[in-house]
Scaffold this motif. Structure first.
Motif, PDB file in Angstrom:
ATOM      1  N   LEU A 128      21.754 -90.472  35.616  1.00 12.23           N
ATOM      2  CA  LEU A 128      22.660 -91.395  34.931  1.00 12.23           C
ATOM      3  C   LEU A 128      21.958 -92.711  34.620  1.00 12.23           C
ATOM      4  CD1 LEU A 128      25.519 -92.363  34.046  1.00 12.23           C
ATOM      5  CD2 LEU A 128      25.868 -93.059  36.433  1.00 12.23           C
ATOM      6  N   SER A 129      21.343 -93.329  35.613  1.00 12.12           N
ATOM      7  CA  SER A 129      20.712 -94.633  35.406  1.00 12.12           C
ATOM      8  C   SER A 129      19.491 -94.530  34.499  1.00 12.12           C
ATOM      9  CB  SER A 129      20.333 -95.264  36.755  1.00 12.12           C
ATOM     10  OG  SER A 129      19.442 -94.437  37.474  1.00 12.12           O
ATOM     11  N   ALA A 130      18.723 -93.441  34.625  1.00 12.31           N
ATOM     12  CA  ALA A 130      17.542 -93.279  33.776  1.00 12.31           C
ATOM     13  C   ALA A 130      17.940 -93.050  32.320  1.00 12.31           C
ATOM     14  CB  ALA A 130      16.686 -92.121  34.278  1.00 12.31           C
ATOM     15  N   MET A 140      16.837 -95.584  29.389  1.00 11.82           N
ATOM     16  CA  MET A 140      16.051 -95.100  28.251  1.00 11.82           C
ATOM     17  C   MET A 140      16.710 -95.461  26.930  1.00 11.82           C
ATOM     18  SD  MET A 140      13.170 -93.528  28.996  1.00 11.82           S
ATOM     19  CE  MET A 140      12.862 -92.321  27.702  1.00 11.82           C
ATOM     20  N   ARG A 141      18.024 -95.346  26.873  1.00 14.95           N
ATOM     21  CA  ARG A 141      18.722 -95.644  25.619  1.00 14.95           C
ATOM     22  C   ARG A 141      18.843 -97.148  25.396  1.00 14.95           C
ATOM     23  NH1 ARG A 141      19.399 -90.782  27.195  1.00 14.95           N
ATOM     24  NH2 ARG A 141      19.778 -89.115  25.684  1.00 14.95           N
ATOM     25  N   THR A 194      11.645 -85.965  30.291  1.00 15.22           N
ATOM     26  CA  THR A 194      10.214 -86.019  30.620  1.00 15.22           C
ATOM     27  C   THR A 194       9.869 -87.307  31.343  1.00 15.22           C
ATOM     28  OG1 THR A 194       9.645 -84.651  28.708  1.00 15.22           O
ATOM     29  CG2 THR A 194       7.890 -85.999  29.649  1.00 15.22           C
ATOM     30  N   VAL A 195      10.323 -88.415  30.803  1.00 18.14           N
ATOM     31  CA  VAL A 195      10.043 -89.713  31.417  1.00 18.14           C
ATOM     32  C   VAL A 195      10.729 -89.825  32.772  1.00 18.14           C
ATOM     33  CG1 VAL A 195      10.404 -92.188  31.180  1.00 18.14           C
ATOM     34  CG2 VAL A 195       9.608 -90.859  29.229  1.00 18.14           C
ATOM     35  N   PHE A 242      11.122-102.141  32.846  1.00 19.88           N
ATOM     36  CA  PHE A 242      12.579-102.050  32.950  1.00 19.88           C
ATOM     37  C   PHE A 242      13.029-100.659  33.345  1.00 19.88           C
ATOM     38  CE2 PHE A 242      11.979-105.740  30.156  1.00 19.88           C
ATOM     39  CZ  PHE A 242      12.639-106.664  30.941  1.00 19.88           C
ATOM     40  N   LEU A 243      12.274 -99.669  32.928  1.00 21.63           N
ATOM     41  CA  LEU A 243      12.637 -98.311  33.311  1.00 21.63           C
ATOM     42  C   LEU A 243      12.444 -98.101  34.809  1.00 21.63           C
ATOM     43  CD1 LEU A 243      13.537 -95.529  32.345  1.00 21.63           C
ATOM     44  CD2 LEU A 243      11.139 -94.961  31.972  1.00 21.63           C
TER      45      LEU A 243
END
Length: 463
Positions: A146-148, A152-153, A167-168, A254-255
């Motif tokens: 959820l957080s990733a 990402m978006r 993938t990330v 940030f990711l």
């Protein structure tokens, strides 16, 4: 720092030959850090052959975080993180920090946070709509996705595909988990061909390749609402546009900062709530009154004060960033101890946030300790889950917003109950504090309140 306070210094007992206190940190870090304040306001420990100094008093902790030119980001944890992630805002030394902070601050304005709230709402609603009565899932991997996906978006905008996000997400998980190895294990051990070392190298290659591809695609087709779109218009200290490497490093920052920590906070939050029927009831009463069974939106946040206090209290009890380091840049004296340049400072918010003379009954989950009139009486430095001073996490409000929206949306329709076999001991060798294992069962709070949904494929629960 107050001159009227006589700070004390001590040395932690129990250091082992060669390894020092590292085994204690790996085996039971919360008990170890929670015990240090009994030995002094500044306590010296050993990590392998190296000494580290731990501030255990709120005023000392705040001093070291605020005086970030003297106590700069450094030490083995940051040295290795810079090798993997580059010198972005969260990792750069102080001489680069001010420019980067000013460059990135517009991305975290109140207006931008509200826009990110729309992304959060969509991701949270999609997750909770997939649940059904009796559904069981692994808490941390689910909240990590959820957080990733949200991060990402936020970074890459609507052009970020599910495949790229996956993938990330998988590679960043491996990388962030492995960083603790660099702090807790001696260098000689790190050179061995251990599985964790090999996984780190493979994950780094996959991660950097995927991020480079996303940055290149963004240059061709930028998405206006994304963080990268803002960075494409930014200028470095030399007045030139940011290079691809610099764009990638800021995106990575940030990711990496906004995935594990938020997921861990949510995992602990539901575990702590499950053990406190009063807090659970008050939370459900508030969300029932405000939401009436619908998902939470950004506009609802001002009317969800208890929900936010639950988030804050969970961060006090189980701060995801449970351990980070600083390195002195000049000779300085703290609690009567002379720290030479290059001295290692090990900071754990848990140490101060569990002092009984600072937080009454520190092991009790009590969200109302964060009522304004009570919180205002706490000493400065008594809460450091997002750090303090000029290097306080730039995304603190982003994280609080995401956690509050998630908690409110879940509680409006569901109750999450830990399954037998949950192991609340901290996972060893992890830079983020999280339980070793926590599976939860979903129960509908209202009769007939469950909406049809597709169960989450169990294979997607693991990383």
């Amino acid at each position: 720092m107050s001159s009227s306070t006589a700070f004390t210094h001590g040395t932690a007992p129990g250091a082992l030959p060669v390894l020092g206190h590292a085994p204690h940190l790996m085996r039971d870090p919360l008990s170890f850090f929670g015990s240090l304040s009994r030995h002094g306001d500044l306590v010296t420990i050993r990590l392998g052959p190296r000494r580290a100094h731990v501030p255990c008093h709120p005023e000392l902790l705040r001093h070291m975080l605020v005086e970030y030119r003297t106590f700069d980001k450094g030490g083995p944890l940051y040295d290795r993180a810079r090798e993997v992630f580059g010198e972005s805002l969260g990792l750069c030394p102080h001489d680069q920090h001010r420019h980067q902070r000013r460059m990135l601050q517009p991305a975290f304005s109140a207006e931008k946070i509200a826009a990110y709230g729309v992304i959060m709402e969509a991701q949270i609603t999609a997750l909770t709509a997939s649940w059904r009565e009796g559904h069981v899932f692994e808490a941390f991997p689910t909240f990590f996705r959820l957080s990733a996906n949200t991060a990402m978006r936020m970074i890459f905008g609507a052009g970020c595909t599910d495949e790229a996000a996956a993938t990330v997400r998988q590679s960043i998980a491996t990388l962030t988990r492995g960083l603790a190895v660099d702090l807790l294990l001696p260098k000689v051990v790190q050179r061995l061909p251990l599985p964790v070392i090999r996984r780190q190298a493979e994950a780094r290659e996959t991660f950097l390749t995927a991020m480079d591809r996303l940055v290149a695609e963004h240059r061709v087709r930028p998405h206006p609402a994304s963080l990268l779109a803002l960075l494409l218009d930014a200028r470095g200290e030399d007045g030139r546009p940011l290079t691809d490497d610099q764009l990638r490093e800021q995106a990575i920052a940030f990711l990496s900062a906004g995935t594990d920590t938020t997921a861990a906070a949510l995992t602990w939050m539901f575990l702590l709530l499950a053990g406190n029927a009063t807090a659970q009831r008050h939370l459900e009463e508030e969300v029932d009154e405000v939401l009436g069974g619908r998902p939470a939106s950004f506009a609802d946040l001002p009317r969800l004060p208890f929900t936010r206090r639950v988030v804050t209290e969970a961060l006090r009890m189980r701060p995801p960033g449970w351990m980070f380091t600083r390195a002195t840049t000049a000779r300085t004296t703290v609690a009567g101890q002379v720290l030479e340049p290059g001295s290692l400072v090990l900071i754990s918010p848990f140490t101060v946030q569990h002092r009984p003379d600072v937080h009454a009954e520190p092991d009790a989950f009590e969200p109302d300790r964060w009522l304004p009139e009570r919180a205002s009486a706490l000493p400065r430095g008594s809460f450091a889950a997002f750090s303090n001073g000029g290097r306080k996490c730039i995304g603190d409000e982003f994280a609080m917003t995401e956690a509050t929206l998630t908690l409110a949306t879940v509680a409006s329709r569901w109750r999450l109950t830990p399954e037998p076999g949950t192991d609340a001991r901290p996972k060893p060798l992890a830079t983020t504090l999280l339980p070793r294992r926590m599976r939860v069962r979903v129960t509908a709070r209202h009769e007939g309140g469950e909406e049809p949904g597709t169960p989450v494929d169990a294979r997607s629960e693991s990383r």
